[in-house]
Design a protein around this motif. Structure first.
Motif: not given
Length: 266
Positions: A91, A114-115, A133, A148, A150, A152, A225, A245, A247-248
């Protein structure tokens, strides 16, 4: 990410990113996913990081109820960038935080929080119900200040047949929908009889038709999100659907609202 993509995220809550991870990047993600599968191979029960699939009731419910699962058959994995650092390396190489995510967030780079691996094996791959989310963001996340985004990425074809993601366009601007069901039990807590995965009930959904996002391997969908999304079960005989995925955390988008949603029903 061009202006049209930014407008799609702002207006619909999601946007397709064709061929985001091609060639070497896709091969690296698939190799990292194989490493995760190897880590799960000897597991006979689910935990907070590795959820195994279970026929009939699905992996999440089986985990919460403490009932049997399919040994070594992953439904999902959490914190995958920590279990297999190659995910984080890919990533970063793709510059997801500073490229597409920053574009969706008005030019400010996101921070990876997270991922996940999302496996949906043939025949037994369980559904993921409608949800947002942000409904699962911990209080320390600061939903008043942050949002958020994401990304994917499909590692295998994601189709209507094997359970691709579906979205309700525009639902990200309507607020937080009521989620019903049981929270995930904490380590040491007893099993929950007849556990129900948190979801937005059909009666609370907006009337806007859902859009299925089918993807070729290496293509992605990026989404806000707050947008409502789900995936159907994989009932095919031999078409696995595997995705990852990232997640930022981003500055809270100006168009979203976290107040309770009020949806007019026709």
């Amino acid at each position: 990410m061009d202006d049209s993509h930014y407008r799609e995220v702002r207006e619909n809550g999601f946007v397709r990113l064709p061929r985001l991870a091609g060639g070497e990047a896709l091969a690296r993600l698939r190799g990292a996913a194989a490493c995760l599968a190897e880590l799960a191979r000897g597991r006979a029960a689910s935990d907070a990081h590795f959820v195994l699939e279970a026929p009939g009731i699905g992996g999440w419910a089986a985990w919460q109820q403490g009932t049997g699962a399919l040994p070594g058959v992953l439904r999902s994995a959490d914190r995958i960038h920590e279990h297999v650092p190659e995910f984080d390396a890919v990533q970063r190489a793709l510059d997801l935080a500073g490229g597409p995510v920053a574009g969706a967030a008005g030019g400010r780079a996101g921070t990876l929080v997270n991922a996940f691996l999302w496996a949906k094996p043939p025949v037994v791959g369980s559904a993921k119900p409608w949800h947002q989310d942000m409904a699962f963001a911990p209080p320390a996340f600061g939903p008043g200040e942050h949002g958020i985004v994401t990304v994917w990425i499909a590692l295998e074809p994601a189709t209507l047949r094997n359970g691709c993601l579906e979205f309700i366009p525009g639902s990200h601007v309507l607020g937080m929908f009521p989620h019903t069901g049981d929270r995930e039990r904490l380590p040491g807590e007893p099993p929950v009889s007849c556990a129900v995965e948190p979801h937005v009930a059909d009666g609370h959904l907006p009337s806007t038709p859902a859009v299925a996002v089918e993807l070729e391997p290496g293509s992605a969908v990026m989404f806000d999100g707050m947008v409502l999304h789900r995936s159907a079960p994989n009932t095919t005989a031999g078409e696995p659907r595997t995705a990852v995925s990232f997640v930022y955390r981003v500055p809270r988008p100006a168009w979203t609202r976290t107040e309770p949603a009020v949806v007019a029903r026709g």
